[in-house]
Enzyme design. Structure first.
Site, mmCIF file in Angstrom:
data_model
loop_
_atom_site.group_PDB
_atom_site.id
_atom_site.type_symbol
_atom_site.label_atom_id
_atom_site.label_comp_id
_atom_site.label_asym_id
_atom_site.label_seq_id
_atom_site.Cartn_x
_atom_site.Cartn_y
_atom_site.Cartn_z
ATOM 1 N N LYS A 26 47.258 80.789 126.634
ATOM 2 C CA LYS A 26 48.530 81.377 126.185
ATOM 3 C C LYS A 26 48.263 82.709 125.501
ATOM 4 C CE LYS A 26 52.011 82.072 123.139
ATOM 5 N NZ LYS A 26 52.106 82.350 121.689
ATOM 6 N N GLY A 29 52.574 87.232 121.870
ATOM 7 C CA GLY A 29 53.371 88.432 122.073
ATOM 8 C C GLY A 29 52.798 89.715 121.484
ATOM 9 N N GLY A 62 57.591 87.896 121.840
ATOM 10 C CA GLY A 62 58.492 88.013 120.697
ATOM 11 C C GLY A 62 58.822 89.418 120.234
ATOM 12 N N ASP A 183 53.872 78.347 123.183
ATOM 13 C CA ASP A 183 52.745 77.478 122.804
ATOM 14 C C ASP A 183 52.988 76.063 123.329
ATOM 15 O OD1 ASP A 183 51.438 79.459 121.192
ATOM 16 O OD2 ASP A 183 52.913 79.076 119.623
ATOM 17 N N LYS A 242 51.954 76.005 117.085
ATOM 18 C CA LYS A 242 50.621 76.093 117.695
ATOM 19 C C LYS A 242 49.805 74.840 117.411
ATOM 20 C CE LYS A 242 50.093 80.928 117.313
ATOM 21 N NZ LYS A 242 50.773 81.250 118.578
HETATM 22 N N1 LIG Z 1 47.414 78.580 107.742
HETATM 23 C C1 LIG Z 1 47.629 79.584 108.607
HETATM 24 N N2 LIG Z 1 46.596 80.105 109.296
HETATM 25 C C2 LIG Z 1 46.787 81.117 110.168
HETATM 26 N N3 LIG Z 1 47.986 81.684 110.442
HETATM 27 C C3 LIG Z 1 49.073 81.219 109.796
HETATM 28 C C4 LIG Z 1 48.944 80.149 108.853
HETATM 29 N N4 LIG Z 1 50.178 79.880 108.376
HETATM 30 C C5 LIG Z 1 51.012 80.736 108.970
HETATM 31 N N5 LIG Z 1 50.389 81.557 109.833
HETATM 32 C C6 LIG Z 1 51.040 82.610 110.615
HETATM 33 O O1 LIG Z 1 51.143 82.271 112.002
HETATM 34 C C7 LIG Z 1 51.092 83.463 112.770
HETATM 35 C C8 LIG Z 1 50.773 83.168 114.228
HETATM 36 O O2 LIG Z 1 51.935 82.751 114.921
HETATM 37 P P1 LIG Z 1 52.892 83.758 115.736
HETATM 38 O O3 LIG Z 1 53.300 84.864 114.823
HETATM 39 O O4 LIG Z 1 53.970 82.944 116.338
HETATM 40 O O5 LIG Z 1 51.901 84.379 116.824
HETATM 41 P P2 LIG Z 1 51.974 84.371 118.443
HETATM 42 O O6 LIG Z 1 52.692 85.597 118.859
HETATM 43 O O7 LIG Z 1 50.519 84.412 118.840
HETATM 44 O O8 LIG Z 1 52.636 83.092 118.864
HETATM 45 C C9 LIG Z 1 50.034 84.273 112.055
HETATM 46 O O9 LIG Z 1 50.149 85.659 112.318
HETATM 47 C C10 LIG Z 1 50.296 83.941 110.581
HETATM 48 O O10 LIG Z 1 51.174 84.884 110.008
HETATM 49 MG MG LIG Z 2 54.572 82.268 118.277
#
Ligand SMILES: Nc1ncnc2c1ncn2[C@@H]1O[C@H](COP(=O)(O)OP(=O)(O)O)[C@@H](O)[C@H]1O
Ligand SMILES: [Mg+2]
Length: 285
Positions: A26, A29, A62, A183, A242
């Protein structure tokens, strides 16, 4: 010279282990914003394919979607991390996620010699979804969860040596298209394809003990430990789906799920073809 040969040789047992195996990958974004980074990810995927693995790509989008919404004068709104998706937003999703972003990935992979084909969860009935509301009962519009995966279109493409590139839009039984978390789609798809691994490429090093400290990486988690992190609210926002996705995927029979930093150049090659893994690995305890 010898050093270079030994680097290549280090990959041999991994190539043997993963030869002919399906990997569901995966792409987050934010990774798709950076041209150079994107290119290195595409190279890795094509290389893995040429040494005999079967990568299957699911992508997010996103940031791009939010940009397109703002252009159309709409303010992105999220409830419990889910994008409120009215009819106009759904149209943007089709254009941007199912259209532009999906085709850009296909073009990028093909530029490096891959044979990628873009589809969405609607194609061939790949992802049957149903509409959901937020936990607190708020209407989210056209947002859904995966009800059932019918992997035959993906399996067909893999059998013919194509790289499937899947946009996370599903359809319900009434013929509505629904916005899905990428995810979760990847995690549901992996067991249905009997994949060897699920790899979620994101913009942080993995699951962090302290989200503000990049050095607090948790390098491996059992299912119980992962669930506890969610319950204890150590992880928030986008990390929640995730970790939940990884847990579900491993429970459904996939041996290992990984959350790794896609911003590290060639993270896929490092994770798959070298001795030292990177990121967070989730496996049965
Ligand atoms: N314990 C944690 N460890 C790592 N990341 C975390 C945690 N809690 C929250 N996050 C957040 O989750 C985000 C990843 O998810 P997301 O923004 O949806 O990314 P993607 O676009 O890869 O789906 C990270 O950038 C971080 O801000
Ligand atoms: Mg995400």
């Amino acid at each position: 010279m010898e050093e270079r040969a030994s680097i290549l040789l280090e990959a041999l047992p991994y190539i043997q282990r993963f030869y002919g195996k399906t990997l569901v990958i995966k792409l987050g974004g934010t990774l798709l914003e950076d041209e150079e980074l994107k290119d290195s990810i595409y190279q890795d995927i094509v290389l893995l394919n040429y040494v005999g693995m079967k990568p299957t790509i699911v992508h997010g989008g996103g940031t791009e979607i939010s940009k397109e919404m703002e252009k159309a004068g709409k303010k992105p709104e999220f409830i419990e991390g889910l994008r409120v998706t009215d009819e106009e937003t759904m149209e943007i999703l089709h254009k941007s996620l199912g259209g532009k972003i999906n085709k850009e990935i296909v073009l990028g992979l093909n530029k490096h010699g891959g044979h990628a084909i873009g589809v969405s969860g609607m194609d061939g009935g790949l992802v049957q979804a149903k509409k959901i509301e937020s936990k607190s009962g708020e209407d989210l519009g056209f947002v859904g969860e995966v009800e059932e995966i019918n992997p035959s279109i993906t399996q067909y493409l893999l059998d013919e040596d194509y790289i499937p590139v899947i946009a996370p839009i599903g359809a319900d039984k009434e013929g509505n298209s629904l916005n899905l978390n990428a995810d979760i789609v990847a995690a549901e798809l992996a067991p249905s394809l009997e994949a060897e691994k699920l790899i979620l490429l994101t913009d942080v090093p993995g699951v962090l003990e302290d989200p503000n400290d990049e050095d607090s990486l948790i390098s491996s988690l059992t299912l119980e430990e992962a669930q506890k992190l969610v319950e204890d609210e150590k992880i928030t926002e986008g990390m929640i789906p995730k970790v939940q996705a990884c847990v579900k995927c491993v429970e459904s029979g996939v041996e290992r799920a990984h959350i790794i930093n896609g911003e590290t150049p060639h993270s896929l090659l490092l994770e798959l073809l070298t001795e030292g893994g990177i990121g967070t690995m989730i496996e049965r305890g």
